[in-house]
Design an enzyme around this catalytic site. Structure first.
Site, PDB file in Angstrom:
ATOM      1  N   LYS A 138       0.856  -1.198   0.000  1.00  0.00           N
ATOM      2  CA  LYS A 138       0.000   0.000   0.000  1.00  0.00           C
ATOM      3  C   LYS A 138       0.885   1.240   0.000  1.00  0.00           C
ATOM      4  O   LYS A 138       1.482   1.598   1.014  1.00  0.00           O
ATOM      5  CB  LYS A 138      -0.880  -0.015   1.260  1.00  0.00           C
ATOM      6  CG  LYS A 138      -2.222   0.650   1.113  1.00  0.00           C
ATOM      7  CD  LYS A 138      -2.249   2.138   1.012  1.00  0.00           C
ATOM      8  CE  LYS A 138      -2.004   2.927   2.255  1.00  0.00           C
ATOM      9  NZ  LYS A 138      -1.919   4.381   1.954  1.00  0.00           N
ATOM     10  N   GLU A 145       9.298   0.886  11.076  1.00  0.00           N
ATOM     11  CA  GLU A 145      10.362   1.870  10.857  1.00  0.00           C
ATOM     12  C   GLU A 145       9.688   3.223  10.953  1.00  0.00           C
ATOM     13  O   GLU A 145       8.951   3.621  10.062  1.00  0.00           O
ATOM     14  CB  GLU A 145      10.991   1.611   9.486  1.00  0.00           C
ATOM     15  CG  GLU A 145      12.393   2.141   9.373  1.00  0.00           C
ATOM     16  CD  GLU A 145      12.402   3.556   8.864  1.00  0.00           C
ATOM     17  OE1 GLU A 145      12.319   4.470   9.720  1.00  0.00           O
ATOM     18  OE2 GLU A 145      12.480   3.746   7.652  1.00  0.00           O
ATOM     19  N   CYS A 188      13.210  10.278   7.607  1.00  0.00           N
ATOM     20  CA  CYS A 188      13.041   9.828   8.993  1.00  0.00           C
ATOM     21  C   CYS A 188      14.353   9.913   9.778  1.00  0.00           C
ATOM     22  O   CYS A 188      14.340  10.157  10.972  1.00  0.00           O
ATOM     23  CB  CYS A 188      12.485   8.416   9.024  1.00  0.00           C
ATOM     24  SG  CYS A 188      13.337   7.297   7.934  1.00  0.00           S
ATOM     25  N   GLU A 228       9.388  15.501  15.655  1.00  0.00           N
ATOM     26  CA  GLU A 228       9.839  15.336  14.268  1.00  0.00           C
ATOM     27  C   GLU A 228       9.116  16.373  13.406  1.00  0.00           C
ATOM     28  O   GLU A 228       7.889  16.364  13.323  1.00  0.00           O
ATOM     29  CB  GLU A 228       9.495  13.924  13.792  1.00  0.00           C
ATOM     30  CG  GLU A 228      10.038  13.608  12.423  1.00  0.00           C
ATOM     31  CD  GLU A 228       9.777  12.174  11.983  1.00  0.00           C
ATOM     32  OE1 GLU A 228       8.633  11.702  12.121  1.00  0.00           O
ATOM     33  OE2 GLU A 228      10.715  11.545  11.479  1.00  0.00           O
TER      34      GLU A 228
HETATM   35  P1  NDP Z   1       1.508   8.098   8.161  1.00  0.00           P
HETATM   36  O1  NDP Z   1       2.185   7.273   9.187  1.00  0.00           O
HETATM   37  O2  NDP Z   1       0.090   8.435   8.358  1.00  0.00           O
HETATM   38  O3  NDP Z   1       1.637   7.402   6.734  1.00  0.00           O
HETATM   39  C1  NDP Z   1       2.465   6.309   6.407  1.00  0.00           C
HETATM   40  C2  NDP Z   1       1.666   5.260   5.632  1.00  0.00           C
HETATM   41  O4  NDP Z   1       0.707   4.633   6.490  1.00  0.00           O
HETATM   42  C3  NDP Z   1       0.868   5.813   4.476  1.00  0.00           C
HETATM   43  O5  NDP Z   1       0.809   4.868   3.432  1.00  0.00           O
HETATM   44  C4  NDP Z   1      -0.485   6.008   5.112  1.00  0.00           C
HETATM   45  O6  NDP Z   1      -1.526   6.098   4.194  1.00  0.00           O
HETATM   46  C5  NDP Z   1      -0.596   4.760   5.949  1.00  0.00           C
HETATM   47  N1  NDP Z   1      -1.555   4.817   7.048  1.00  0.00           N
HETATM   48  C6  NDP Z   1      -2.140   5.908   7.626  1.00  0.00           C
HETATM   49  N2  NDP Z   1      -2.932   5.530   8.649  1.00  0.00           N
HETATM   50  C7  NDP Z   1      -2.846   4.180   8.724  1.00  0.00           C
HETATM   51  C8  NDP Z   1      -3.429   3.200   9.591  1.00  0.00           C
HETATM   52  N3  NDP Z   1      -4.241   3.538  10.586  1.00  0.00           N
HETATM   53  N4  NDP Z   1      -3.108   1.904   9.402  1.00  0.00           N
HETATM   54  C9  NDP Z   1      -2.267   1.539   8.411  1.00  0.00           C
HETATM   55  N5  NDP Z   1      -1.692   2.415   7.568  1.00  0.00           N
HETATM   56  C10 NDP Z   1      -1.973   3.724   7.721  1.00  0.00           C
HETATM   57  O7  NDP Z   1       2.339   9.405   7.953  1.00  0.00           O
HETATM   58  P2  NDP Z   1       1.775  10.785   7.377  1.00  0.00           P
HETATM   59  O8  NDP Z   1       1.841  10.709   5.938  1.00  0.00           O
HETATM   60  O9  NDP Z   1       0.463  11.132   7.961  1.00  0.00           O
HETATM   61  O10 NDP Z   1       2.841  11.787   7.948  1.00  0.00           O
HETATM   62  C11 NDP Z   1       2.676  12.295   9.274  1.00  0.00           C
HETATM   63  C12 NDP Z   1       3.997  12.437   9.944  1.00  0.00           C
HETATM   64  O11 NDP Z   1       4.609  11.179  10.059  1.00  0.00           O
HETATM   65  C13 NDP Z   1       5.008  13.261   9.167  1.00  0.00           C
HETATM   66  O12 NDP Z   1       4.860  14.597   9.406  1.00  0.00           O
HETATM   67  C14 NDP Z   1       6.296  12.723   9.683  1.00  0.00           C
HETATM   68  O13 NDP Z   1       6.637  13.354  10.878  1.00  0.00           O
HETATM   69  C15 NDP Z   1       5.991  11.274   9.944  1.00  0.00           C
HETATM   70  N6  NDP Z   1       6.445  10.380   8.875  1.00  0.00           N
HETATM   71  C16 NDP Z   1       7.530   9.629   9.103  1.00  0.00           C
HETATM   72  C17 NDP Z   1       8.015   8.811   8.110  1.00  0.00           C
HETATM   73  C18 NDP Z   1       9.204   7.983   8.321  1.00  0.00           C
HETATM   74  O14 NDP Z   1       9.775   7.503   7.353  1.00  0.00           O
HETATM   75  N7  NDP Z   1       9.602   7.745   9.527  1.00  0.00           N
HETATM   76  C19 NDP Z   1       7.384   8.743   6.800  1.00  0.00           C
HETATM   77  C20 NDP Z   1       6.194   9.534   6.679  1.00  0.00           C
HETATM   78  C21 NDP Z   1       5.784  10.320   7.695  1.00  0.00           C
HETATM   79  P3  NDP Z   1      -1.875   7.530   3.556  1.00  0.00           P
HETATM   80  O15 NDP Z   1      -0.638   8.280   3.386  1.00  0.00           O
HETATM   81  O16 NDP Z   1      -2.438   7.159   2.279  1.00  0.00           O
HETATM   82  O17 NDP Z   1      -2.826   8.155   4.486  1.00  0.00           O
END
Ligand code: NDP
Length: 492
Positions: A197, A271, A305, A402
């Protein structure tokens, strides 16, 4: 002589306003399909609900395509398709599986330019990064894991490694293609099948990867790709037919997933976020350190990250280092991500831009001092100037949370012990950097820092052979290397 050099270093940079001619990468060879389906069982299908959402270019806000939104029934169909393909894939010899992985890697290389441009259009990252980092590393992950596919018995001697089954993989928007490669390559090498996904804002390169898998003639159903938002991800990780979950994203969602899987006995790797310390000692080569600091926090707009978002600098050199850093920041080119001269591209989404703005406002309110180089931002799209905060206290939100944007917080320390204490003073533990002339100090600090990766006199180096992952709220499990393979195998 040394004095003269020092004085020269303090002078403001000579300004040769020669300017840069625009150097835009062409998009002619990238065909973006207006309407995109789901890849289930080797076929591109419409979602049962027939619901779609728009995906945009964050640098222009232009709509690029409509993308399918997978619902519960689609998740169920994809998991069943994967289960069916498991019989074929898990029984195939490792050497045969390796051939597919090599083929995927080669097709990624062949289509590298198309993938790089598409990544930049959909995610906003500078083309020089998608071209030189994301796409080559994605290919490297498939090449590397192809090498392991027929050597699992050697990787884990005496352990009889067996695949786990259906892996649910949920990935974020900061490295869309690369994260797909990080997840798929080890899972497939180990004999698992996958339902992937991608993130809502950046689905296009994952879909293009789906086409590449078909071009490589990967058996139907071995990899299924479901686009959608958080609800799709939640339905996938909670599906009873899934044997293993691998997630990269926010700590908050990681915790939710952990709660969902608790007691199920399913394997999970997380992660999550980070708040890395990049520590510079007074004996460090300062010019190189400045390059490392810039790379650590402004690479990919800070949407990383493991970004070095906290600069810990030894008090004795804080002033000259920050002065050098500002001079270097003033040379960063912010703007059109498709221009080959661009260093800092667009922020990935409006929501992320608002989050960055909120945290920067909190930093100013708390009493930190912000500095940004003067630069003109495009009228449309989502942009944030590279920012450095000085006078930061450890308790400020900008030192704890973050930000996931091009924002650096500078703190100082006097002794190595204080540096370690401050570096570890965060709920996260993903990465860290140390800049010093002394090898013994590097080894000492690396041992004492609670960080999964510690870079020495460099930052943001990635290699498929090297395990990557965190401590504490940065998650658990490793990706890459032999350790990453173990996360996709039953070694009992
Ligand atoms: P999310 O954790 O929401 O997104 C990561 C992935 O998980 C996306 O594919 C998202 O879908 C999906 N997702 C969202 N909610 C769920 C759920 N309940 N169960 C399973 N999968 C889910 O990150 P965000 O995009 O909202 O970013 C928010 C913050 O997270 C950022 O500002 C940053 O601080 C952090 N972040 C950290 C990352 C890292 O690599 N450590 C990467 C991305 C974000 P969808 O995007 O389609 O909603």
């Amino acid at each position: 002589m040394a004095e003269q050099l020092e004085r020269r270093d303090e002078r403001p940079p000579a300004r040769f306003d020669l300017g840069y001619a625009p150097a835009p990468e062409s998009t002619d060879h990238v065909k973006v399909r207006a309407d995109n389906g789901l890849l289930i069982g080797g076929r591109w299908v419409a979602p049962v609900s027939d619901r779609h959402f728009k995906t945009i270019n964050p640098a222009t806000e232009e709509v690029l395509a409509e993308v399918a939104e997978a619902g519960d029934e689609d998740v169920d169909a994809a998991v069943r398709a994967a289960r069916g393909a498991y019989k074929v894939w898990s029984r195939m010899s490792g050497a045969e599986r390796a051939k597919y992985l090599y083929r995927i890697a080669r097709v990624i290389q062949e289509r590298a330019r198309e993938l790089a441009v598409l990544e930049t259009m959909n995610g906003g990252k500078p083309i020089k990064e998608s071209r030189d980092v994301d796409v080559p590393l994605a290919a490297a992950h498939f090449f590397y894991h192809a090498g392991w596919a027929d050597k699992l018995d050697y990787a884990f001697p005496g352990r009889r490694p067996r695949p786990l089954g259906v892996a649910a993989q949920v990935i974020p928007w900061n490295f869309p293609l690369l994260m797909a490669a990080w997840k798929l390559a080890p899972a497939l090498a180990a004999g698992n099948v996958v339902v992937l996904k991608p993130a809502e804002t950046t689905p296009l390169t994952a879909l293009r990867l789906g086409e590449i898998l078909q071009e490589a003639e990967l058996p139907d159903g071995v990899v299924n790709i479901l686009t959608g938002a958080g609800a799709t991800g939640a339905a996938l990780v909670g599906h009873a037919g899934v044997d293993k979950v691998a997630f990269t994203g926010s700590t908050e969602v990681g915790k939710q997933i952990q709660r969902t899987l608790a007691g199920s006995g399913k394997k999970l790797t997380l992660e999550l976020g980070g708040k890395a310390a990049n520590i510079v000692f007074e004996d460090a080569p300062l010019d190189q350190a400045v390059e490392g600091i810039v790379n650590g926090i402004y690479f990919n707009q800070g949407h990383v990250c493991c970004a070095g978002s906290r600069l810990l600098v030894q008090e004795s050199i804080a002033e000259p280092l920050v002065a050098k850093l500002k001079r270097r920041m003033a040379t960063l080119r912010v703007g059109d991500p498709l221009d080959k001269n661009t260093d800092v591209g667009a922020i990935n989404s409006r929501a992320q831009l608002e989050k960055i703005q909120e945290l920067v406002a909190a930093g100013e309110e708390d009493g930190a001092e912000a500095w940004q180089p003067p630069c003109e931002l495009p009228a449309r799209g989502f942009w944030f100037r590279p920012t450095v905060f000085t006078r930061v206290a450890q308790s400020y939100r900008i030192a704890q949370e973050e930000i996931f944007g091009p924002v650096l917080s500078v703190l100082t320390f006097r002794t190595p012990d204080e540096a370690v204490e401050k570096a570890n003073n965060t709920p996260y533990g993903l990465s860290a950097g140390v800049w010093t002339d002394k090898g013994s100090r590097i080894l000492d600090l690396a041992n004492r820092m609670r960080a999964g990766v510690v870079w020495a006199n460099t930052f943001n180096r990635f290699d498929p052979t090297s395990p990557f992952g965190g401590y504490k709220e940065s998650g658990f499990g490793r990706e890459g290397g032999r350790h990453g393979l173990a996360a996709y195998l039953d070694l009992s």
